[in-house]
Design a protein around this motif. Structure first.
Motif, short mmCIF file in Angstrom:
data_model
loop_
_atom_site.label_atom_id
_atom_site.label_comp_id
_atom_site.label_asym_id
_atom_site.label_seq_id
_atom_site.Cartn_x
_atom_site.Cartn_y
_atom_site.Cartn_z
N LEU A 38 0.82 -1.27 0.13
CA LEU A 38 -0.11 0.05 0.00
C LEU A 38 0.79 1.05 -0.14
CD1 LEU A 38 -2.81 -0.79 2.56
CD2 LEU A 38 -3.01 -0.78 -0.07
N ILE A 39 1.95 1.13 0.69
CA ILE A 39 2.92 2.17 0.82
C ILE A 39 3.45 2.59 -0.65
CG2 ILE A 39 5.11 3.26 1.29
CD1 ILE A 39 4.64 1.67 4.19
N ILE A 40 3.93 1.65 -1.33
CA ILE A 40 4.13 1.60 -2.70
C ILE A 40 3.31 2.25 -3.72
CG2 ILE A 40 5.43 0.43 -4.65
CD1 ILE A 40 6.65 -1.18 -2.76
N ALA A 41 2.07 1.53 -3.60
CA ALA A 41 0.82 2.00 -4.32
C ALA A 41 0.50 3.39 -4.18
CB ALA A 41 -0.18 1.16 -4.25
N ALA A 42 0.40 3.95 -2.81
CA ALA A 42 -0.13 5.38 -2.56
C ALA A 42 1.36 6.41 -3.01
CB ALA A 42 -0.18 5.38 -0.93
N THR B 246 1.83 10.03 -9.73
CA THR B 246 1.07 10.12 -10.84
C THR B 246 0.30 11.42 -10.95
OG1 THR B 246 1.22 7.67 -11.51
CG2 THR B 246 -0.63 8.95 -12.34
N ARG B 247 -0.25 11.59 -9.68
CA ARG B 247 -1.37 12.58 -9.64
C ARG B 247 -0.78 14.01 -9.73
NH1 ARG B 247 -7.07 12.17 -8.51
NH2 ARG B 247 -7.91 13.82 -7.45
N THR B 248 0.34 14.05 -9.17
CA THR B 248 0.99 15.34 -9.30
C THR B 248 2.07 15.48 -10.38
OG1 THR B 248 3.34 14.55 -7.86
CG2 THR B 248 1.11 15.53 -6.62
N ASN B 249 2.25 14.44 -11.05
CA ASN B 249 3.15 14.70 -12.27
C ASN B 249 4.61 14.89 -11.72
OD1 ASN B 249 1.58 14.13 -14.45
ND2 ASN B 249 0.57 16.36 -14.17
N LEU C 76 -2.83 17.14 -2.47
CA LEU C 76 -2.04 17.15 -3.53
C LEU C 76 -2.21 18.33 -4.73
CD1 LEU C 76 -2.24 13.42 -4.43
CD2 LEU C 76 -0.63 14.76 -3.22
N GLN C 77 -3.19 19.09 -4.72
CA GLN C 77 -3.50 20.22 -5.81
C GLN C 77 -2.40 21.24 -5.76
OE1 GLN C 77 -4.65 23.55 -5.33
NE2 GLN C 77 -4.71 23.52 -7.67
N PRO C 78 -2.03 21.73 -4.47
CA PRO C 78 -0.97 22.84 -4.56
C PRO C 78 0.50 22.21 -4.94
CG PRO C 78 -1.87 22.51 -2.35
CD PRO C 78 -2.33 21.37 -3.23
N ILE C 79 0.86 21.10 -4.96
CA ILE C 79 1.95 20.50 -5.15
C ILE C 79 1.98 19.93 -6.39
CG2 ILE C 79 2.82 20.51 -2.83
CD1 ILE C 79 2.40 17.39 -3.04
N THR C 80 0.96 19.85 -7.36
CA THR C 80 1.14 19.35 -8.66
C THR C 80 1.57 20.09 -9.71
OG1 THR C 80 -1.23 18.11 -8.21
CG2 THR C 80 -0.68 18.29 -10.46
N ALA C 81 2.59 19.75 -10.52
CA ALA C 81 3.09 20.09 -11.59
C ALA C 81 2.45 20.05 -12.94
CB ALA C 81 4.61 19.65 -11.77
N TRP C 82 1.73 21.04 -13.01
CA TRP C 82 0.82 21.09 -14.46
C TRP C 82 1.67 21.13 -15.57
CZ3 TRP C 82 -3.58 19.38 -12.95
CH2 TRP C 82 -4.32 19.84 -11.67
N PRO C 83 1.30 20.50 -16.69
CA PRO C 83 2.09 20.56 -17.80
C PRO C 83 1.93 22.15 -18.59
CG PRO C 83 0.43 18.83 -18.04
CD PRO C 83 0.19 19.53 -16.62
#
Length: 107
Positions: free
Chosen positions: A30-34, A40-43, A98-105
């Motif tokens: 679960l640690i690895i999957a999370a 993936t979510r933050t790019n 996660l939203q504030p640390i996401t790297a948007w393309p």
């Protein structure tokens, strides 16, 4: 680099006794999957040769990982908070973290 969340931290998150190792294999997975879900979510990457998530952002990601581990540990099947509703993709708190640390393309 090691996983940002230790097995001991995951045990604490799901409220297992420190000496209870019966769920270690599940928690390790679960640690690895999370962590991979957060990446993936933050790019952005957390582990590897050149992590792109550093500093305070790692602490935020770590909290999201712990929330996911706890959620997935408690809900081992698709789950929802209301009877008859569609399964929830992620706990809302994870999305907010996660939203504030996401790297948007960049276009």
């Amino acid at each position: 680099m090691a996983e940002p969340v230790s097995l001991a931290e995951a045990r604490e998150q799901v409220r297992l006794d420190a000496g209870d190792t019966s769920e270690d294999a599940l928690l390790s997975g679960l640690i690895i999957a999370a962590r991979r879900s957060v990446e993936t979510r933050t790019n952005r990457t957390i582990v590897g040769n050149a992590p792109t998530l550093t500093g305070d952002d790692v602490a935020v990601a770590k909290q999201a990982i712990l929330l996911l581990v706890g959620h997935w540990f408690a809900n081992r099947e698709g789950s929802s908070t209301e009877a008859g509703s569609a399964p929830v993709e992620l706990p809302l708190s994870v999305s907010w973290l996660l939203q504030p640390i996401t790297a948007w393309p960049v276009d």
